[in-house]
Design a protein around this motif. Structure first.
Motif, PDB file in Angstrom:
ATOM      1  N   MET A  74       0.830  -1.206   0.000  1.00 35.29           N
ATOM      2  CA  MET A  74       0.000   0.000   0.000  1.00 35.29           C
ATOM      3  C   MET A  74       0.866   1.257   0.000  1.00 35.29           C
ATOM      4  N   HIS A  75       1.901   1.270   0.811  1.00 33.31           N
ATOM      5  CA  HIS A  75       2.790   2.436   0.841  1.00 33.31           C
ATOM      6  C   HIS A  75       3.497   2.622  -0.501  1.00 33.31           C
ATOM      7  N   ASN A  76       3.966   1.544  -1.098  1.00 38.43           N
ATOM      8  CA  ASN A  76       4.606   1.639  -2.410  1.00 38.43           C
ATOM      9  C   ASN A  76       3.623   2.158  -3.453  1.00 38.43           C
ATOM     10  N   TYR A  77       2.390   1.645  -3.418  1.00 41.60           N
ATOM     11  CA  TYR A  77       1.355   2.088  -4.348  1.00 41.60           C
ATOM     12  C   TYR A  77       1.048   3.576  -4.153  1.00 41.60           C
ATOM     13  N   ALA A  78       0.950   3.999  -2.899  1.00 43.91           N
ATOM     14  CA  ALA A  78       0.631   5.403  -2.617  1.00 43.91           C
ATOM     15  C   ALA A  78       1.728   6.331  -3.129  1.00 43.91           C
ATOM     16  N   ILE A  79       2.972   5.975  -2.888  1.00 44.37           N
ATOM     17  CA  ILE A  79       4.085   6.810  -3.367  1.00 44.37           C
ATOM     18  C   ILE A  79       4.094   6.861  -4.886  1.00 44.37           C
ATOM     19  N   ARG A  80       3.943   5.703  -5.501  1.00 44.45           N
ATOM     20  CA  ARG A  80       3.918   5.652  -6.969  1.00 44.45           C
ATOM     21  C   ARG A  80       2.764   6.487  -7.511  1.00 44.45           C
ATOM     22  N   SER A  81       1.569   6.345  -6.941  1.00 38.95           N
ATOM     23  CA  SER A  81       0.409   7.102  -7.408  1.00 38.95           C
ATOM     24  C   SER A  81       0.599   8.597  -7.212  1.00 38.95           C
TER      25      SER A  81
ATOM     26  N   ALA B 124      12.460  16.054 -10.009  1.00 37.46           N
ATOM     27  CA  ALA B 124      12.409  16.142  -8.546  1.00 37.46           C
ATOM     28  C   ALA B 124      13.535  15.373  -7.867  1.00 37.46           C
ATOM     29  N   LYS B 125      13.980  15.934  -6.754  1.00 38.58           N
ATOM     30  CA  LYS B 125      14.877  15.239  -5.837  1.00 38.58           C
ATOM     31  C   LYS B 125      14.013  14.832  -4.652  1.00 38.58           C
ATOM     32  N   ILE B 126      13.828  13.541  -4.474  1.00 34.32           N
ATOM     33  CA  ILE B 126      12.903  13.036  -3.463  1.00 34.32           C
ATOM     34  C   ILE B 126      13.674  12.401  -2.320  1.00 34.32           C
ATOM     35  N   LYS B 127      13.261  12.738  -1.109  1.00 29.36           N
ATOM     36  CA  LYS B 127      13.831  12.145   0.104  1.00 29.36           C
ATOM     37  C   LYS B 127      12.735  11.328   0.775  1.00 29.36           C
ATOM     38  N   ILE B 128      13.058  10.095   1.126  1.00 27.97           N
ATOM     39  CA  ILE B 128      12.130   9.230   1.841  1.00 27.97           C
ATOM     40  C   ILE B 128      12.730   8.949   3.204  1.00 27.97           C
ATOM     41  N   ASP B 129      11.895   9.010   4.221  1.00 26.31           N
ATOM     42  CA  ASP B 129      12.350   8.743   5.578  1.00 26.31           C
ATOM     43  C   ASP B 129      12.965   7.347   5.631  1.00 26.31           C
ATOM     44  N   GLY B 130      14.211   7.270   6.051  1.00 31.37           N
ATOM     45  CA  GLY B 130      14.897   5.986   6.137  1.00 31.37           C
ATOM     46  C   GLY B 130      14.189   5.005   7.044  1.00 31.37           C
ATOM     47  N   ASN B 131      13.532   5.508   8.087  1.00 29.86           N
ATOM     48  CA  ASN B 131      12.777   4.620   8.973  1.00 29.86           C
ATOM     49  C   ASN B 131      11.601   3.990   8.247  1.00 29.86           C
ATOM     50  N   ASP B 132      10.945   4.750   7.371  1.00 29.84           N
ATOM     51  CA  ASP B 132       9.829   4.205   6.599  1.00 29.84           C
ATOM     52  C   ASP B 132      10.306   3.110   5.651  1.00 29.84           C
ATOM     53  N   THR B 133      11.491   3.318   5.084  1.00 28.46           N
ATOM     54  CA  THR B 133      12.033   2.319   4.171  1.00 28.46           C
ATOM     55  C   THR B 133      12.171   0.976   4.872  1.00 28.46           C
ATOM     56  N   LYS B 134      12.628   1.019   6.120  1.00 28.48           N
ATOM     57  CA  LYS B 134      12.796  -0.224   6.884  1.00 28.48           C
ATOM     58  C   LYS B 134      11.453  -0.726   7.404  1.00 28.48           C
TER      59      LYS B 134
ATOM     60  N   PHE C 175       8.258  -0.069   6.565  1.00 29.00           N
ATOM     61  CA  PHE C 175       7.231  -0.437   5.593  1.00 29.00           C
ATOM     62  C   PHE C 175       7.777  -1.248   4.423  1.00 29.00           C
ATOM     63  N   ARG C 176       9.046  -1.599   4.471  1.00 31.11           N
ATOM     64  CA  ARG C 176       9.682  -2.355   3.398  1.00 31.11           C
ATOM     65  C   ARG C 176       9.386  -1.710   2.038  1.00 31.11           C
ATOM     66  N   LEU C 177       9.671  -0.411   1.962  1.00 29.37           N
ATOM     67  CA  LEU C 177       9.447   0.292   0.704  1.00 29.37           C
ATOM     68  C   LEU C 177      10.405  -0.224  -0.356  1.00 29.37           C
ATOM     69  N   GLN C 178       9.958  -0.147  -1.592  1.00 25.69           N
ATOM     70  CA  GLN C 178      10.817  -0.526  -2.703  1.00 25.69           C
ATOM     71  C   GLN C 178      12.044   0.379  -2.713  1.00 25.69           C
ATOM     72  N   ASN C 179      13.078  -0.065  -3.368  1.00 23.31           N
ATOM     73  CA  ASN C 179      14.278   0.762  -3.422  1.00 23.31           C
ATOM     74  C   ASN C 179      14.091   1.915  -4.407  1.00 23.31           C
ATOM     75  N   ALA C 180      15.009   2.854  -4.345  1.00 22.94           N
ATOM     76  CA  ALA C 180      14.916   4.067  -5.157  1.00 22.94           C
ATOM     77  C   ALA C 180      14.878   3.752  -6.652  1.00 22.94           C
TER      78      ALA C 180
ATOM     79  N   ILE D 287      16.371   9.954  -5.969  1.00 26.44           N
ATOM     80  CA  ILE D 287      15.666   9.526  -4.762  1.00 26.44           C
ATOM     81  C   ILE D 287      16.708   9.040  -3.775  1.00 26.44           C
ATOM     82  N   SER D 288      16.555   9.481  -2.533  1.00 28.01           N
ATOM     83  CA  SER D 288      17.450   9.008  -1.486  1.00 28.01           C
ATOM     84  C   SER D 288      16.687   8.952  -0.174  1.00 28.01           C
TER      85      SER D 288
END
Length: 120
Positions: free
Chosen positions: A12-19, A31-41, A43-48, A66-67
């Motif tokens: 769901m989080h990956n879908y929301a970011i993509r959408s 765009a230069k996008i920053k994603i919270d490193g804690n969210d990456t861990k 919510f198991r977000l996809q990689n950049a 993206i970083s």
């Protein structure tokens, strides 16, 4: 929202970011996008590379970089967290001020070309 996404928060989080990044009506480019490193861990977000590939395939030129960033040291991520918190609170009918938050959001959305996505 599909049952599949409801049962899989990471997807769901990956879908929301993509959408979010593919439905900008051309308002986001290079765009230069920053994603919270804690969210990456958490919510198991996809990689950049995944987001850059998928989003730029659908909307060429949207993402340049993206970083991840530490939210405790990045005021823009803290601001995004506050906005999301306000939106979340606006959907809680047990909060006395939920209508206030919805009214403020509605006013801001009427001032700009924006949209609200309701997930049920």
């Amino acid at each position: 929202m599909s049952t599949h996404l409801r049962e899989r928060p990471a997807e769901m989080h990956n879908y929301a970011i993509r959408s979010l990044l593919t439905h900008t009506h051309g308002t986001i480019a290079d765009a230069k996008i920053k994603i919270d490193g804690n969210d990456t861990k958490t919510f198991r977000l996809q990689n950049a590379a995944y987001f850059r590939r998928v989003v730029n395939d659908e909307c060429p030129g949207t993402i340049r970089e993206i970083s991840t960033a530490d939210s405790s040291k990045n005021v823009m991520i803290q601001l995004a967290d506050m906005v999301v918190g306000a939106i979340h609170r606006s959907y809680k009918p047990d909060k006395n001020d939920c209508r206030l938050y919805r009214a403020l959001l509605a006013k801001r959305l009427n001032d700009r070309r924006s949209s609200v996505w309701e997930f049920k």
